[in-house]
Each structure stands twice: as structure tokens, then as C-alpha cells.
Design a protein around this motif. Structure first.
Motif, mmCIF file in Angstrom:
data_model
loop_
_atom_site.group_PDB
_atom_site.id
_atom_site.type_symbol
_atom_site.label_atom_id
_atom_site.label_comp_id
_atom_site.label_asym_id
_atom_site.label_seq_id
_atom_site.Cartn_x
_atom_site.Cartn_y
_atom_site.Cartn_z
ATOM 1 N N MET A 17 0.801 -1.226 0.000
ATOM 2 C CA MET A 17 0.000 0.000 0.000
ATOM 3 C C MET A 17 0.834 1.276 0.000
ATOM 4 O O MET A 17 0.383 2.307 -0.493
ATOM 5 C CB MET A 17 -0.933 0.004 1.221
ATOM 6 C CG MET A 17 -2.000 -1.060 1.199
ATOM 7 S SD MET A 17 -3.097 -0.919 2.630
ATOM 8 C CE MET A 17 -4.194 -2.310 2.351
ATOM 9 N N VAL A 155 -6.477 -2.461 -2.323
ATOM 10 C CA VAL A 155 -5.792 -1.450 -3.135
ATOM 11 C C VAL A 155 -6.524 -1.342 -4.476
ATOM 12 O O VAL A 155 -6.779 -2.349 -5.127
ATOM 13 C CB VAL A 155 -4.311 -1.831 -3.379
ATOM 14 C CG1 VAL A 155 -3.638 -0.820 -4.315
ATOM 15 C CG2 VAL A 155 -3.552 -1.935 -2.074
ATOM 16 N N ILE A 166 -6.130 3.179 -0.942
ATOM 17 C CA ILE A 166 -5.625 2.150 -0.029
ATOM 18 C C ILE A 166 -6.517 2.095 1.208
ATOM 19 O O ILE A 166 -7.088 3.102 1.628
ATOM 20 C CB ILE A 166 -4.157 2.392 0.366
ATOM 21 C CG1 ILE A 166 -3.993 3.723 1.106
ATOM 22 C CG2 ILE A 166 -3.248 2.344 -0.860
ATOM 23 C CD1 ILE A 166 -2.591 3.941 1.676
#
Length: 236
Positions: A17, A155, A166
Motif C-alpha cells: 500500500m 488497493v 488504499i
């Protein structure tokens, strides 16, 4: 905080992320999830090996109870810039269209404004405070109301805006967040949305509570099935 950070770091590293040099816009509504996310990302920023910047974005929906001064105080204490944008969500969703199920339209309106601010402030990522509970509730909403199997992805890359969404709290339960807020004597905005506690999502929350009494491993089993089988959860 350590437990929250442990869950969050697991999600961040498993789904990649955060990368070096990211500028992340955290969506701050004033509720317990978004406040926890902002606090945790600020704490992570101090020691995480990949350096990243943080800003906070809040969309004022037009309700009298929405307190932007409260949000500003939170960001001032954390030394995080806050960008507040007014929207016409209340007027459009509740006054003009009088939506019976307003959540989807309201979310779409807010999403557009959030993306615009993130682009303007040169952010490449937007962090949302969705928790493990939200993952499960969304899965059940899709299954029971639309006949589809799926939930949101940890994501998501948006081609049009070139921004990545995210969700660092996907391994963190609502129960753990409530404990964190209580233990640290944090204040949250008493009311974020007039639909709080009355939406279809609330029905899914109560369904999970009811089923868990009969099937103690329900949450773990359901979440495990999502991780193992949903194509959306596979990072390409």
C-alpha cells in the motif's frame, strides 16, 4: 496503538500500500475509523522504512452537526495539514432527491470532491478508513441484495485520476478500534451521518452479530474465504 499498528502494517506490507515518496490523503470524517486511521498513519510515519507524506481531507456534507473546528483541532495536534471542502450532498441527496437509500449516491458525490482535492494537492494515494467489519458487511450486502460475490479491494488504482485508493485498516476490527478510542480517551464526532444506525449496512452488522452467536468462527471463516477466493484481492 501497538495492536492497531500491527494489523495496519500487515495490510500495508501484504498489499504493498505504501511506497517510498508517497503523498497520502487521509479521508477524515470525524468518526472513530477515520480518526484511528489518521492517528495510526502518523505513528507509522515516525518509524516506517519508506518515507511518506500525510495530509487530511474532509468533505463538509452540509449538515449543521458537522464540526470542522473539531477536525482542525485533531489535525493541529498531529501536525497534519487539513483541507476542508464544502459539498452539496445534503441538498442533493436528502432535500432534492429525497433518497430512501442515500449511501451510494452520497459516497459518489464525496468521492469526486476527494479525488479533486487529492489531485490538486499532488497526492498519489488516498487512504480510506474501511475496517474488517466493512469488508464483511459489503460482502454480505453484495451477496444478499445484488446476488453478486465481491467486496472492495485493499488497493484500487483509478485510471482516470491516476490515484491509488488504499485501505490500511482491513485487518482491524471495529471492536479493536472502539477499544483504542476508549483506552486513549479520544473524542469522536458524535454524529457523522443522519443514516448512522439505520442503513442496510447496519442490518448486515446485526446479522453478523446474530450469526456469530451460533458460529463463533464466522468472522474469521468469512474473511478467510474472501482473502483466498476473491480475484479483486489479488495484487497484480
Amino acid at each position: 496503538m501497538q495492536r492497531i499498528l500491527s494489523h495496519m502494517r500487515k495490510a500495508i506490507e501484504k498489499y504493498k500500500m505504501i511506497e517510498e515518496g508517497d503523498k497520502i490523503a487521509v479521508c477524515l470524517s470525524g468518526g472513530k475509523d477515520s480518526i484511528t486511521l489518521l492517528q495510526a498513519l502518523k505513528a507509522l510515519q515516525r518509524f516506517y522504512p519508506k518515507h511518506f507524506e500525510l495530509i487530511a481531507i474532509s468533505i463538509h456534507p452540509g449538515f449543521d452537526f458537522f464540526n470542522t473546528d473539531f477536525l482542525q483541532n485533531i489535525c493541529d495536534m498531529l501536525d497534519i495539514p487539513l483541507f476542508v471542502e464544502n459539498s452539496h450532498a445534503k441538498e442533493i441527496v436528502f432535500d432534492i432527491r429525497k433518497e430512501k437509500n442515500p449511501c451510494s449516491l452520497c459516497a459518489n458525490l464525496r468521492r469526486g470532491v476527494i479525488n479533486s482535492i487529492a489531485i490538486r494537492e499532488k497526492c498519489n494515494k488516498i487512504a480510506l478508513g474501511h475496517t474488517q467489519d466493512d469488508v464483511l458487511e459489503t460482502f454480505l450486502l453484495n451477496l444478499l441484495y445484488t446476488g453478486s460475490i465481491g467486496t472492495f479491494s485493499p488497493v484500487s488504482y483509478m485510471d482516470r485520476s491516476k490515484i491509488t485508493l488504499i485501505r490500511p485498516l482491513i485487518y482491524t476490527s471495529e471492536k479493536e478500534i472502539k477499544r483504542f478510542i476508549r483506552k486513549n480517551n479520544l473524542t469522536v464526532m458524535p454524529k457523522v451521518c443522519p443514516m448512522d444506525g439505520t442503513s442496510k449496512r447496519e442490518s448486515m452488522k446485526q446479522l453478523i452479530v446474530t450469526l456469530t452467536k451460533e458460529i463463533p468462527m464466522l468472522r474469521a471463516n468469512l474473511f478467510g474465504a474472501i482473502e483466498r477466493n476473491l480475484e479483486d484481492w489479488k495484487i497484480q
